[in-house]
Motif scaffolding. Sequence first.
Motif, PDB file in Angstrom:
ATOM      1  N   HIS A 169      67.037  35.976  21.198  1.00  0.00           N
ATOM      2  CA  HIS A 169      68.485  35.039  21.600  1.00  0.00           C
ATOM      3  C   HIS A 169      69.663  35.826  22.079  1.00  0.00           C
ATOM      4  O   HIS A 169      69.347  37.403  21.337  1.00  0.00           O
ATOM      5  CB  HIS A 169      69.378  34.539  20.307  1.00  0.00           C
ATOM      6  CG  HIS A 169      68.467  33.301  19.270  1.00  0.00           C
ATOM      7  ND1 HIS A 169      68.291  32.991  19.868  1.00  0.00           N
ATOM      8  CD2 HIS A 169      67.748  33.903  18.055  1.00  0.00           C
ATOM      9  CE1 HIS A 169      66.703  31.778  19.180  1.00  0.00           C
ATOM     10  NE2 HIS A 169      67.172  32.403  17.456  1.00  0.00           N
ATOM     11  N   PRO A 170      69.619  34.892  22.616  1.00  0.00           N
ATOM     12  CA  PRO A 170      71.001  36.661  23.761  1.00  0.00           C
ATOM     13  C   PRO A 170      71.860  36.826  23.223  1.00  0.00           C
ATOM     14  O   PRO A 170      72.234  36.601  21.987  1.00  0.00           O
ATOM     15  CB  PRO A 170      71.849  35.405  24.714  1.00  0.00           C
ATOM     16  CG  PRO A 170      70.647  34.527  24.876  1.00  0.00           C
ATOM     17  CD  PRO A 170      69.962  34.335  23.287  1.00  0.00           C
ATOM     18  N   ARG A 171      72.314  38.144  23.214  1.00  0.00           N
ATOM     19  CA  ARG A 171      73.580  39.266  21.590  1.00  0.00           C
ATOM     20  C   ARG A 171      74.424  38.872  23.171  1.00  0.00           C
ATOM     21  O   ARG A 171      73.785  40.858  23.827  1.00  0.00           O
ATOM     22  CB  ARG A 171      72.275  40.090  21.722  1.00  0.00           C
ATOM     23  CG  ARG A 171      73.720  40.507  20.796  1.00  0.00           C
ATOM     24  CD  ARG A 171      72.851  41.773  19.236  1.00  0.00           C
ATOM     25  NE  ARG A 171      72.287  42.356  19.960  1.00  0.00           N
ATOM     26  CZ  ARG A 171      71.455  43.417  19.747  1.00  0.00           C
ATOM     27  NH1 ARG A 171      73.332  44.409  20.064  1.00  0.00           N
ATOM     28  NH2 ARG A 171      70.928  44.660  20.473  1.00  0.00           N
ATOM     29  N   LEU A 172      75.808  39.285  23.319  1.00  0.00           N
ATOM     30  CA  LEU A 172      75.949  39.413  24.130  1.00  0.00           C
ATOM     31  C   LEU A 172      77.485  40.302  23.548  1.00  0.00           C
ATOM     32  O   LEU A 172      77.795  40.604  22.176  1.00  0.00           O
ATOM     33  CB  LEU A 172      77.101  38.753  24.501  1.00  0.00           C
ATOM     34  CG  LEU A 172      76.341  37.976  25.864  1.00  0.00           C
ATOM     35  CD1 LEU A 172      75.256  36.909  25.087  1.00  0.00           C
ATOM     36  CD2 LEU A 172      77.285  37.030  27.103  1.00  0.00           C
ATOM     37  N   GLY A 173      78.306  41.323  23.989  1.00  0.00           N
ATOM     38  CA  GLY A 173      79.531  42.565  23.987  1.00  0.00           C
ATOM     39  C   GLY A 173      80.449  41.717  24.035  1.00  0.00           C
ATOM     40  O   GLY A 173      80.556  40.276  24.080  1.00  0.00           O
ATOM     41  N   VAL A 174      81.740  41.973  24.838  1.00  0.00           N
ATOM     42  CA  VAL A 174      82.568  41.415  25.019  1.00  0.00           C
ATOM     43  C   VAL A 174      81.546  40.387  26.269  1.00  0.00           C
ATOM     44  O   VAL A 174      81.353  41.210  27.478  1.00  0.00           O
ATOM     45  CB  VAL A 174      83.686  42.072  25.738  1.00  0.00           C
ATOM     46  CG1 VAL A 174      84.587  41.440  26.316  1.00  0.00           C
ATOM     47  CG2 VAL A 174      84.063  43.321  24.659  1.00  0.00           C
ATOM     48  N   ALA A 175      82.224  39.538  26.813  1.00  0.00           N
ATOM     49  CA  ALA A 175      81.887  38.359  27.936  1.00  0.00           C
ATOM     50  C   ALA A 175      83.016  37.875  28.693  1.00  0.00           C
ATOM     51  O   ALA A 175      83.833  37.066  27.440  1.00  0.00           O
ATOM     52  CB  ALA A 175      81.101  37.339  27.152  1.00  0.00           C
ATOM     53  N   GLY A 176      83.507  38.196  29.444  1.00  0.00           N
ATOM     54  CA  GLY A 176      85.236  37.619  30.414  1.00  0.00           C
ATOM     55  C   GLY A 176      83.801  37.141  31.626  1.00  0.00           C
ATOM     56  O   GLY A 176      83.421  36.531  32.279  1.00  0.00           O
ATOM     57  N   PHE A 177      84.045  35.040  30.920  1.00  0.00           N
ATOM     58  CA  PHE A 177      83.382  34.485  32.150  1.00  0.00           C
ATOM     59  C   PHE A 177      85.629  33.414  33.110  1.00  0.00           C
ATOM     60  O   PHE A 177      85.204  31.880  32.813  1.00  0.00           O
ATOM     61  CB  PHE A 177      82.464  33.110  31.189  1.00  0.00           C
ATOM     62  CG  PHE A 177      81.574  34.043  31.494  1.00  0.00           C
ATOM     63  CD1 PHE A 177      80.026  33.898  32.193  1.00  0.00           C
ATOM     64  CD2 PHE A 177      80.999  34.380  30.265  1.00  0.00           C
ATOM     65  CE1 PHE A 177      79.163  34.618  32.000  1.00  0.00           C
ATOM     66  CE2 PHE A 177      79.188  34.794  29.542  1.00  0.00           C
ATOM     67  CZ  PHE A 177      78.539  35.174  30.381  1.00  0.00           C
ATOM     68  N   GLU A 178      86.336  34.441  32.476  1.00  0.00           N
ATOM     69  CA  GLU A 178      87.903  33.011  32.305  1.00  0.00           C
ATOM     70  C   GLU A 178      87.056  32.840  34.400  1.00  0.00           C
ATOM     71  O   GLU A 178      87.190  33.603  35.145  1.00  0.00           O
ATOM     72  CB  GLU A 178      88.474  34.430  32.627  1.00  0.00           C
ATOM     73  CG  GLU A 178      89.231  34.464  31.196  1.00  0.00           C
ATOM     74  CD  GLU A 178      87.797  35.720  30.674  1.00  0.00           C
ATOM     75  OE1 GLU A 178      87.631  35.983  31.374  1.00  0.00           O
ATOM     76  OE2 GLU A 178      88.666  37.058  30.061  1.00  0.00           O
ATOM     77  N   SER A 179      87.236  31.879  34.136  1.00  0.00           N
ATOM     78  CA  SER A 179      87.670  30.787  35.733  1.00  0.00           C
ATOM     79  C   SER A 179      86.064  30.417  36.483  1.00  0.00           C
ATOM     80  O   SER A 179      86.418  30.474  37.239  1.00  0.00           O
ATOM     81  CB  SER A 179      88.585  31.363  36.310  1.00  0.00           C
ATOM     82  OG  SER A 179      89.678  31.565  35.936  1.00  0.00           O
ATOM     83  N   ALA A 180      85.252  30.959  34.851  1.00  0.00           N
ATOM     84  CA  ALA A 180      83.825  30.581  35.671  1.00  0.00           C
ATOM     85  C   ALA A 180      83.392  29.193  35.481  1.00  0.00           C
ATOM     86  O   ALA A 180      84.001  28.398  35.092  1.00  0.00           O
ATOM     87  CB  ALA A 180      82.648  31.555  34.798  1.00  0.00           C
TER      88      ALA A 180
END
Length: 608
Positions: free
Chosen positions: A84-95
């Motif tokens: 499964h995907p493992r992300l740290g800080v994920a910035g998707f603002e306004s995406a």
Amino acid sequence: MSTSELPTWPYCAHGADPAADPVGCRGIHVPGYTECLAHLAGADRDAYLAGLTPGASIDHRGTTFTESLLIALLDALRDSATGHPRLGVAGFESATFEGGAGFGSATFEGVAGFESATFEGDARFESATFKGGARFESATFEGFAWFRSATFEGGAWFGGAYFQGDAWFASATFKGNAGFDSATFEGFAWFNSAIFEGDARFGSVTFEGDAWFRLATFEGVAGFGSVTFEGVAGFGSATFVEADQFGPLVCAGRLVLSGAMFGSPVTLSLAVRRLECRRARWSSTAEIRLRYATVDFAHAVFEYPLTIAAEPDPFVLNDGRPLAEDLFPSAYDPGVRVASLRGVDAAHLVLADLDLSGCLFTGTVHLDQLRLEGACTFDTAPPAVHWRRWPPVRFTERRVLAEEHHWRASQPGAVRGWNVAVLGVGRAGPLQLAPVYRALRKAFEDGKHEPGAADFYYGEMEMRRHADDIPRSERGLLTAYWALSGYGLRASRALAWLGTALLLTVVLLMAFGLAKDTPKQTATGTVPAGGGKVTFEIDKDDPQNPTGDRFTGKRFEKALNVTLNSVVFRSSGQDLTTAGTYIEMTSRLTEPVLLGLAVLAIRNRVKR
């Protein structure tokens, strides 16, 4: 973000047009490049993705993702151990996610930022884990939003989010605070079995479809102030551990609290079309203030004092503004109607200003300890006279339980006016209703409301008279008591019988009881021959009936005096025929009883 607003980050500007779109693509630059991920050249994109490792922090604010591009990004972050995907800080603002956004089972180890993001397809976050904060403020979900079984270990913020499709948060776990303030749910909202370990804030949320929180657990604040439910709001079997306030809120459909449990002192402020609290449990003191509602509390459990009251004016929010009630037409009655209290232990229950005309009381425990405050109203008997039957029937207006309405309407030859609603649904008969009337009578008496208690005494006697378990002799006595004075409560009936008896007595005395003339006395005796003591015997002729006209004004006046003296002063002092003597004796026996019943009925109606 508006089309004219410049991003606060270095943006791609691909496709910018000074006339149509001076900004162009708002995607943030990929580190080391001057384009966003969506417009990065193929070889450069591959190189960037190849450099990512599971748990890496990413920043793709303002970027537009196709479904294939998002899959490629998540594949680069996929943990081989879990798949499964493992992300740290994920910035998707306004995406913008043009296709499906599949974050199912992903782990966000840092803050997951989706503020103002747009999901044009389905957004799938089922079984995802958010170890840092999850920020979805002002996000738009045009398709389904799937957060089923997701775990939010930090705060989860969805303030101002817009869910156009169904939103699934069933079995989600919010270990931190959950904020949905001012969010809008156009489709169904599913929070069944969700666990809110922190505060759950839904202030000013609008649910245009049905909202379900069945089996949800609220361990902290349950903030539903100024919430609008346009459909069904289902909180069946939900648990409110520490909630001290629920509402004020508006629900145009049903608000279901059946099986819910409240573990601490709480105030519920609800403007709702129908409230269902069957088998709900309050383990501490509570106050339920209602408007517009029809409520069902069958088999609810109140372990401590609980008050159910109608609120005459719109609820006031914490900021002083009145709660908007646009969902209810201005002509709709804001009063509160109780549908059922069956199976409730009423020892701790207080009802204030409620309409109890349709309430079912059969099976209520400790009903004699029920407290009624303010203007609690009951249904009444149909007051009209029904001539199209023999004998004619007239029901005196009085407070009547809904169950008596149903029972009388079910009887053969029932007159019009008795309520036939819910006929045949758990209908109770006189045997079951007599103790209910008796308990309510005592409750009114304890509340020093004697006239109200009199109505329930009348109902109790009526049910006893019609019950199947009483002997015929007792039924006869009750029938006579009812016919003569309405069980000592109908002064007009007793006075009518008294007037009839007086008139009959006068007529009988004129016809048979008054003597023709006052009987003459005669004295007879013998004088001894040698003188001495003389003994006289005084005799009196027997009174005789007249042979001529017996119904004269003089005889009427004399008969009236005899009758009134017999009733009030208990002795007429008149010479009567033998028949007249028996008529007077009967009058002295019956008419004072009728007079006493009339006095008793008047007293029962006016005493406090």
